[in-house]
Design a protein around this motif. Structure first.
Motif, PDB file in Angstrom:
ATOM      1  N   ALA A   1       0.817  -1.231   0.000  1.00 32.88           N
ATOM      2  CA  ALA A   1       0.000   0.000   0.000  1.00 32.88           C
ATOM      3  C   ALA A   1       0.846   1.274   0.000  1.00 32.88           C
ATOM      4  O   ALA A   1       0.618   2.148  -0.842  1.00 32.88           O
ATOM      5  CB  ALA A   1      -0.992  -0.009   1.157  1.00 32.88           C
ATOM      6  N   PRO A   2       1.829   1.431   0.901  1.00 31.98           N
ATOM      7  CA  PRO A   2       2.636   2.658   0.843  1.00 31.98           C
ATOM      8  C   PRO A   2       3.458   2.760  -0.446  1.00 31.98           C
ATOM      9  O   PRO A   2       3.673   3.869  -0.958  1.00 31.98           O
ATOM     10  CB  PRO A   2       3.540   2.590   2.073  1.00 31.98           C
ATOM     11  CG  PRO A   2       3.384   1.250   2.649  1.00 31.98           C
ATOM     12  CD  PRO A   2       2.151   0.627   2.089  1.00 31.98           C
ATOM     13  N   ILE A   3       3.887   1.626  -0.981  1.00 28.17           N
ATOM     14  CA  ILE A   3       4.628   1.663  -2.243  1.00 28.17           C
ATOM     15  C   ILE A   3       3.694   2.078  -3.371  1.00 28.17           C
ATOM     16  O   ILE A   3       4.078   2.879  -4.235  1.00 28.17           O
ATOM     17  CB  ILE A   3       5.308   0.312  -2.525  1.00 28.17           C
ATOM     18  CG1 ILE A   3       6.417   0.067  -1.503  1.00 28.17           C
ATOM     19  CG2 ILE A   3       5.859   0.266  -3.947  1.00 28.17           C
ATOM     20  CD1 ILE A   3       7.067  -1.303  -1.594  1.00 28.17           C
ATOM     21  N   GLU A   4       2.479   1.575  -3.372  1.00 29.82           N
ATOM     22  CA  GLU A   4       1.514   1.965  -4.406  1.00 29.82           C
ATOM     23  C   GLU A   4       1.183   3.456  -4.316  1.00 29.82           C
ATOM     24  O   GLU A   4       1.034   4.118  -5.340  1.00 29.82           O
ATOM     25  CB  GLU A   4       0.244   1.123  -4.309  1.00 29.82           C
ATOM     26  CG  GLU A   4       0.456  -0.290  -4.814  1.00 29.82           C
ATOM     27  CD  GLU A   4      -0.747  -1.193  -4.637  1.00 29.82           C
ATOM     28  OE1 GLU A   4      -1.668  -0.847  -3.849  1.00 29.82           O
ATOM     29  OE2 GLU A   4      -0.771  -2.255  -5.289  1.00 29.82           O
ATOM     30  N   ARG A   5       1.069   3.988  -3.087  1.00 24.76           N
ATOM     31  CA  ARG A   5       0.813   5.438  -2.937  1.00 24.76           C
ATOM     32  C   ARG A   5       1.990   6.245  -3.489  1.00 24.76           C
ATOM     33  O   ARG A   5       1.798   7.229  -4.196  1.00 24.76           O
ATOM     34  CB  ARG A   5       0.567   5.795  -1.469  1.00 24.76           C
ATOM     35  CG  ARG A   5      -0.800   5.408  -0.960  1.00 24.76           C
ATOM     36  CD  ARG A   5      -1.107   6.021   0.388  1.00 24.76           C
ATOM     37  NE  ARG A   5      -0.137   5.691   1.416  1.00 24.76           N
ATOM     38  CZ  ARG A   5      -0.199   4.608   2.197  1.00 24.76           C
ATOM     39  NH1 ARG A   5      -1.184   3.746   2.055  1.00 24.76           N
ATOM     40  NH2 ARG A   5       0.722   4.397   3.112  1.00 24.76           N
ATOM     41  N   ALA A   6       3.195   5.823  -3.163  1.00 24.25           N
ATOM     42  CA  ALA A   6       4.380   6.522  -3.683  1.00 24.25           C
ATOM     43  C   ALA A   6       4.443   6.395  -5.202  1.00 24.25           C
ATOM     44  O   ALA A   6       4.764   7.360  -5.900  1.00 24.25           O
ATOM     45  CB  ALA A   6       5.651   5.966  -3.035  1.00 24.25           C
ATOM     46  N   TYR A   7       4.092   5.230  -5.711  1.00 23.94           N
ATOM     47  CA  TYR A   7       4.112   5.013  -7.164  1.00 23.94           C
ATOM     48  C   TYR A   7       3.106   5.923  -7.871  1.00 23.94           C
ATOM     49  O   TYR A   7       3.392   6.424  -8.958  1.00 23.94           O
ATOM     50  CB  TYR A   7       3.839   3.545  -7.493  1.00 23.94           C
ATOM     51  CG  TYR A   7       3.761   3.283  -8.979  1.00 23.94           C
ATOM     52  CD1 TYR A   7       4.877   3.466  -9.794  1.00 23.94           C
ATOM     53  CD2 TYR A   7       2.578   2.862  -9.565  1.00 23.94           C
ATOM     54  CE1 TYR A   7       4.810   3.228 -11.163  1.00 23.94           C
ATOM     55  CE2 TYR A   7       2.508   2.627 -10.928  1.00 23.94           C
ATOM     56  CZ  TYR A   7       3.617   2.807 -11.717  1.00 23.94           C
ATOM     57  OH  TYR A   7       3.549   2.582 -13.072  1.00 23.94           O
ATOM     58  N   ALA A   8       1.957   6.152  -7.247  1.00 26.47           N
ATOM     59  CA  ALA A   8       0.974   7.058  -7.850  1.00 26.47           C
ATOM     60  C   ALA A   8       1.582   8.449  -8.023  1.00 26.47           C
ATOM     61  O   ALA A   8       1.407   9.098  -9.063  1.00 26.47           O
ATOM     62  CB  ALA A   8      -0.297   7.117  -6.999  1.00 26.47           C
ATOM     63  N   SER A   9       2.333   8.908  -7.024  1.00 26.29           N
ATOM     64  CA  SER A   9       3.018  10.199  -7.113  1.00 26.29           C
ATOM     65  C   SER A   9       4.098  10.161  -8.195  1.00 26.29           C
ATOM     66  O   SER A   9       4.235  11.105  -8.972  1.00 26.29           O
ATOM     67  CB  SER A   9       3.638  10.547  -5.759  1.00 26.29           C
ATOM     68  OG  SER A   9       4.463  11.681  -5.852  1.00 26.29           O
ATOM     69  N   VAL A  10       4.854   9.081  -8.240  1.00 22.91           N
ATOM     70  CA  VAL A  10       5.915   8.925  -9.237  1.00 22.91           C
ATOM     71  C   VAL A  10       5.309   8.931 -10.640  1.00 22.91           C
ATOM     72  O   VAL A  10       5.800   9.620 -11.538  1.00 22.91           O
ATOM     73  CB  VAL A  10       6.712   7.625  -8.982  1.00 22.91           C
ATOM     74  CG1 VAL A  10       7.577   7.252 -10.175  1.00 22.91           C
ATOM     75  CG2 VAL A  10       7.558   7.769  -7.723  1.00 22.91           C
ATOM     76  N   ARG A  11       4.251   8.169 -10.825  1.00 23.66           N
ATOM     77  CA  ARG A  11       3.618   8.090 -12.145  1.00 23.66           C
ATOM     78  C   ARG A  11       3.072   9.453 -12.577  1.00 23.66           C
ATOM     79  O   ARG A  11       3.238   9.865 -13.730  1.00 23.66           O
ATOM     80  CB  ARG A  11       2.511   7.036 -12.137  1.00 23.66           C
ATOM     81  CG  ARG A  11       2.017   6.691 -13.530  1.00 23.66           C
ATOM     82  CD  ARG A  11       0.978   5.585 -13.529  1.00 23.66           C
ATOM     83  NE  ARG A  11      -0.166   5.997 -12.752  1.00 23.66           N
ATOM     84  CZ  ARG A  11      -0.636   5.355 -11.672  1.00 23.66           C
ATOM     85  NH1 ARG A  11      -0.056   4.266 -11.249  1.00 23.66           N
ATOM     86  NH2 ARG A  11      -1.680   5.810 -11.029  1.00 23.66           N
ATOM     87  N   GLN A  12       2.453  10.179 -11.647  1.00 22.08           N
ATOM     88  CA  GLN A  12       1.918  11.501 -11.967  1.00 22.08           C
ATOM     89  C   GLN A  12       3.048  12.457 -12.362  1.00 22.08           C
ATOM     90  O   GLN A  12       2.943  13.175 -13.355  1.00 22.08           O
ATOM     91  CB  GLN A  12       1.145  12.074 -10.781  1.00 22.08           C
ATOM     92  CG  GLN A  12       0.590  13.446 -11.052  1.00 22.08           C
ATOM     93  CD  GLN A  12      -0.080  14.062  -9.827  1.00 22.08           C
ATOM     94  OE1 GLN A  12       0.207  13.701  -8.693  1.00 22.08           O
ATOM     95  NE2 GLN A  12      -0.967  14.991 -10.067  1.00 22.08           N
ATOM     96  N   GLY A  13       4.136  12.472 -11.590  1.00 16.55           N
ATOM     97  CA  GLY A  13       5.278  13.325 -11.919  1.00 16.55           C
ATOM     98  C   GLY A  13       5.903  12.926 -13.244  1.00 16.55           C
ATOM     99  O   GLY A  13       6.249  13.788 -14.062  1.00 16.55           O
ATOM    100  N   HIS A  14       6.058  11.633 -13.456  1.00 11.89           N
ATOM    101  CA  HIS A  14       6.601  11.133 -14.719  1.00 11.89           C
ATOM    102  C   HIS A  14       5.780  11.645 -15.896  1.00 11.89           C
ATOM    103  O   HIS A  14       6.319  12.154 -16.879  1.00 11.89           O
ATOM    104  CB  HIS A  14       6.619   9.602 -14.706  1.00 11.89           C
ATOM    105  CG  HIS A  14       6.935   9.000 -16.035  1.00 11.89           C
ATOM    106  ND1 HIS A  14       5.961   8.785 -16.990  1.00 11.89           N
ATOM    107  CD2 HIS A  14       8.102   8.587 -16.578  1.00 11.89           C
ATOM    108  CE1 HIS A  14       6.517   8.263 -18.065  1.00 11.89           C
ATOM    109  NE2 HIS A  14       7.817   8.136 -17.834  1.00 11.89           N
ATOM    110  N   ASP A  15       4.471  11.515 -15.779  1.00  9.72           N
ATOM    111  CA  ASP A  15       3.598  11.910 -16.892  1.00  9.72           C
ATOM    112  C   ASP A  15       3.636  13.418 -17.130  1.00  9.72           C
ATOM    113  O   ASP A  15       3.612  13.863 -18.278  1.00  9.72           O
ATOM    114  CB  ASP A  15       2.169  11.434 -16.636  1.00  9.72           C
ATOM    115  CG  ASP A  15       2.040   9.907 -16.686  1.00  9.72           C
ATOM    116  OD1 ASP A  15       3.020   9.227 -17.071  1.00  9.72           O
ATOM    117  OD2 ASP A  15       0.958   9.401 -16.323  1.00  9.72           O
TER     118      ASP A  15
END
Length: 156
Positions: A126-140
């Motif tokens: 769960a915390p990794i998925e939350r961080a990944y959501a931020s990473v994916r948004q920044g990446h995009d």
């Protein structure tokens, strides 16, 4: 890549190291771009990454791991920091954005690899998925910015 007896902790330490690189990279990019709009974007994305980093460090601590990096990790991070700084110094905004986008691809790949690891504890996912959501948004956002600038002459 991440498989071992300390699966979740190993994954988290790898991701926290990589996120720390990202925070430093965004701060450095913000200092070197000419356009205020890019400076603001990179500062915001760096702050977002810093929050994701804090969340993952909290999970490392919850699992009983050390949130402080050891000397070899610090040396590696320092070298990557210097490499990034050398790659953006003296370049125009488009070149800096290109380098940031390349780093974003690397970070996104690290998170996707981590989320596919069999050794990942469900409570840590769960915390990794939350961080990944931020990473994916920044990446995009950076990817879209890079594509919007293709063919344009941008600051520097």
């Amino acid at each position: 890549m991440f498989e071992n007896e300390n699966g979740s902790l190993t994954v988290l330490k790898t991701l926290t190291d990589t996120l720390a690189d990202s925070v430093n990279g965004y701060r450095d990019a913000a200092q070197h771009v000419e356009a205020a709009e890019f400076r603001q974007l990179f500062t915001q994305l760096g702050d977002d990454r810093n929050q994701a980093l804090s969340d993952l460090k909290a999970e490392v601590a919850r699992l009983g791991g050390s949130v402080d990096s050891d000397g070899s990790t610090l040396g590696y991070l320092h070298q990557r920091w210097l490499d990034f700084k050398a790659s953006v110094t003296g370049r125009d905004d488009k070149a800096i954005i290109d380098e940031v986008e390349r780093g974003e691809d690397y970070l996104k790949d690290k998170f996707e690899t981590a989320l596919n690891a069999d050794s990942l504890d469900p409570a840590t996912r769960a915390p990794i998925e939350r961080a990944y959501a931020s990473v994916r948004q920044g990446h995009d956002r950076v990817r879209d910015l890079k594509h919007s600038l293709e063919g344009q002459s941008v600051g520097g």
